[in-house]
Write a protein that holds these residues in place. Structure first.
Motif, short mmCIF file in Angstrom:
data_model
loop_
_atom_site.label_atom_id
_atom_site.label_comp_id
_atom_site.label_asym_id
_atom_site.label_seq_id
_atom_site.Cartn_x
_atom_site.Cartn_y
_atom_site.Cartn_z
N THR A 162 0.84 -1.21 0.00
CA THR A 162 0.00 0.00 0.00
C THR A 162 0.87 1.25 0.00
O THR A 162 0.55 2.24 -0.69
N ASN B 294 -3.28 -3.73 -6.05
CA ASN B 294 -4.47 -4.18 -5.31
C ASN B 294 -4.73 -5.66 -5.50
O ASN B 294 -5.16 -6.34 -4.56
N ASN C 127 -11.30 0.48 -3.86
CA ASN C 127 -9.93 0.36 -3.36
C ASN C 127 -8.90 0.78 -4.41
O ASN C 127 -7.91 1.44 -4.09
N SER D 127 -6.32 4.32 -4.19
CA SER D 127 -4.87 4.35 -4.29
C SER D 127 -4.36 4.85 -5.63
O SER D 127 -3.16 4.84 -5.88
#
Length: 724
Positions: free
Chosen positions: A239, A314, A468, A472
């Motif tokens: 991440t 991801n 998600n 990001s």
């Protein structure tokens, strides 16, 4: 852990052949009323609208990338070594991003070399060694580091960190080491927060079992706790990688921005201090001044590459998470146990020999002591480095901002039409307009995911995966979309309105996640009680779920406000950079606090300009950190367990803590701790101790040699009998 209204498969007997019945406690058993049906379809409609907006973003980027890929081909674009747009004369324009990709990945690797050890050591120290009060303080420091806007990082690195590397051999302040070092600390808050959560999720029984076997605290921490939390820590690091790859404005300021790539013919020093350009930085530098449709399409293709990198990250996180879940299920079911086969000779220990081995081994503590000291030193040092860097940047910005403080700069900055006060007004207008669009949409989507969508349905999983991915995705990708879609295609002028539409898409995914977590944290028995009293679904949502989720909703909104203030890349492309009063309201163009910091830092090393930039940075830092502190205060006040304390009682308690505290006992405890540490340190170099250790080692070797010799004799006798 989120409360799920369906029976979880992890909690059931895995050997059972019957599938468990699904119980839906959120929905009443009776038929939906007209009001409930209207509410449901309204929520579904707005959820679909939000998803369509996000889908348009992806489709639009792909569509805009087609001309460049058609002109040059995918492989030529990716593996082309030269990026030289807009050439004239004999030489044609060249669009090859191999050197830019290589520079980006090398910067990522160096940043991770700084970030990973600091993350692991500090997370373990915070979770396993600090008292609750000290831990709370360190977490607050890490939150402060997370709240610093990226352009403030860039300004500080250009002015403070860059000159340090110049003294070490760098040609300029902007180079790969400056960028990598700064980005490592920008990614640390995310990585540490997720790692601490992973370490604290390790069951206490693991620690107790290890310590009960006589294993040291440090060895338990690294061999048991760290190993158990490794999959989630890897997820935290991945991440953080997304944050490093996607950073734009700070990297433009401190990376050097040369398209020649890494310097390989000037030794190691020349290599690490290369002037580089990253993928995100290339978009930020060239999008507003492109040389035509092909150049613009090539920049969109770079955005598409960044988008696919985020999708890959991801997917990697999902793969690691699913693997750890499968391993946990195998452990619970007993299928993971393997038969251990002993290899080699089997020795029989006689009681007196075993007693000698145990007695002589108990004094063998030197290795364990040194190991524990080294591991604890690295953990303490890593935590201290993070605290020191946070203090350095915050106090540095404050000192520089106060030292160069000019009242006149609030009215008019030299060379601009207005001053800092105008940038504050534009920033506030941007915040208000963005929240007007983002809050209703994100809340409706969150309610749909929490209250209507089946948690295990593929549609819900796809929605969460998309959220998600977009959370990001580098903000510069949203910026180029806003520039082309809202300004070029829809003919909206560069203004607060266009920037707020773009920022709505930026903060929509994290807001949805935050609001969904707030809704799912409401206990199910609240809903059951409401249904039992005859309330319909709509009233349960508006009178039970949302009021009880208000703490998380308000906190998420305040943090989103801080994110809007701190963003620079999307605003830079859609709002403009001229400092002027917003006389036209939401359709005014201008500069926000962060874009003005970027513009002034990019102008050069003029001390007067840098001084005003620090003044603007100080105002930005106060706003952002103040909002972060306010979010904690609001969360505390909205907590049902919060007890209001009167003014007099509060300060009386503080007075007792500060004035009537037994400071003498603190100094006595500190003195004893220092004395014990010194005695342990001296004991390591004790000649008498080393004589005992050497004698015990000789005894152990003699006993072990005797045991092995007897075992070999017994094996040879057994072999002879079998041969006969």
């Amino acid at each position: 852990m989120k409360v799920n209204n369906e029976i979880q498969s992890d909690d059931l007997d895995v050997n059972s052949s019957k599938k468990p019945p699904k119980l839906h406690m959120k929905m009443p058993a009776t038929k939906l009323s007209k009001t409930d049906s209207t509410t449901k379809w309204t929520i579904i409609t707005f959820t679909t609208f939000a998803l369509v907006i996000l889908a348009i973003l992806v489709i639009f980027i792909v569509y805009k990338s087609v001309p460049a890929l058609h002109e040059f081909g995918f492989f030529k674009f990716i593996f082309g070594a030269e990026w030289a747009p807009g050439r004239t004369g004999d030489k044609a324009a060249s669009y090859g991003v191999l050197r830019i990709i290589t520079s980006t990945l090398m910067m990522l690797v160096i940043a991770l070399l700084f970030a990973i050890p600091l993350t692991i050591f500090s997370s373990l120290f915070i979770s396993e060694y600090l008292s609750p009060k000290v831990k709370k303080f360190v977490i607050v420091v890490i939150q402060l580091l997370a709240g610093i806007p990226s352009v403030v990082f860039g300004l500080f690195a250009l002015d403070q960190i860059g000159p340090i590397f110049v003294k070490m051999g760098a040609a300029t302040n902007g180079n790969m080491m400056t960028a990598s070092f700064t980005l490592a600390f920008m990614a640390l808050p995310t990585m540490i927060t997720l790692s601490v959560n992973a370490i604290e999720a390790v069951p206490l029984s693991y620690r107790y079992a290890s310590l009960g076997l006589g294993i040291t605290k440090e060895h338990t921490t690294f061999a048991i706790v760290l190993k158990s939390a490794t999959p989630k820590i890897i997820t935290a690091i991945i991440t953080g990688m997304a944050r490093i790859i996607g950073e734009t404005m700070a990297v433009i300021l401190i990376a050097g921005n040369s398209t020649k790539g890494l310097v390989t013919d000037d030794g190691f020093v020349g290599f690490i201090f290369s002037s580089i350009r990253t993928l995100a930085g290339t978009i930020g530098l060239e999008m507003l001044e492109n040389y035509g449709s092909i150049h613009e399409s090539a920049l969109y293709t770079i955005g598409l590459i960044l988008f696919f990198l985020v999708i890959l990250i991801n997917l990697l996180i999902i793969a690691i998470t699913n693997k750890s879940r499968r391993q946990l299920r195998r452990l619970k079911s007993g299928k993971a146990h393997k038969k251990i086969r002993l290899k080699g000779p089997h020795y029989t220990f006689e009681p007196y020999k075993l007693k000698v081995l145990v007695q002589t081994s108990t004094d063998k503590r030197t290795k364990k002591t040194i190991e524990s000291f080294v591991l604890k030193f690295f953990m303490m040092s890593s935590t201290a480095i993070i605290i020191a860097f946070t203090t350095w940047i915050i106090l540095g910005v404050m000192f520089k901002g106060v030292a160069g403080f000019e009242i006149g700069a609030f009215v008019q900055i030299e060379g601009q039409r207005s001053g800092i006060f105008a940038t504050v007004l534009v920033t506030l207008l941007l915040v208000v307009n963005t929240l007007m669009f983002a809050l209703p949409l994100s809340l409706i989507v969150a309610v749909y995911l929490a209250e209507y969508a089946h948690q295990d349905s593929k549609f819900a999983k796809i929605i969460r995966f998309a959220i998600n991915v977009l959370s990001s995705t580098p903000s510069i990708v949203f910026g180029v979309f806003g520039l082309s879609f809202f300004i070029v295609l829809m003919k909206i002028p560069m203004s607060v309105f266009a920037a707020s539409l773009t920022m709505t898409i930026v903060i929509l995914p994290p807001l949805i996640t935050s609001f969904e977590d707030a809704c799912t944290s409401v206990p199910d028995n609240y809903r059951e009680a409401a249904y039992g009293m005859g309330l319909n679904k709509t009233k349960v949502i508006f009178k039970v779920v949302l009021p009880n989720a208000m703490q998380g909703i308000v906190t998420g909104t305040i943090l989103a406000t801080a994110r809007i203030i701190g963003e620079a890349a999307p605003v830079y492309l859609t709002l403009g950079t001229s400092v002027r009063m917003p006389t036209e309201g939401f359709f005014s163009s201008g500069a926000t606090l962060t874009t003005q910091i970027y513009m002034m830092a990019a102008e050069g090393s003029n001390p007067a300009v840098i001084g005003v930039a620090y003044q603007v940075a100080l105002v930005t830092l106060v706003l952002v950190l103040g909002l972060n502190a306010f979010s904690g205060y609001v969360a505390k006040r909205l907590n049902p367990a919060y007890k209001k304390v009167g003014f007099k009682t509060y300060w009386a308690t503080k007075y007792n803590i500060m004035v009537k505290h037994n400071y003498k006992q603190d100094f006595v405890f500190l003195g004893k701790s220092i004395k014990n540490f010194w005695m342990k340190f001296i004991n390591v170099f004790s000649i008498k101790r080393w004589k005992i250790i050497i004698a015990n080692a000789k005894t152990r070797r003699a006993v072990i040699k005797n045991i092995i010799g007897e075992a070999k004799k017994n094996d040879s006798k057994t072999t002879k009998k079998l041969d006969q």
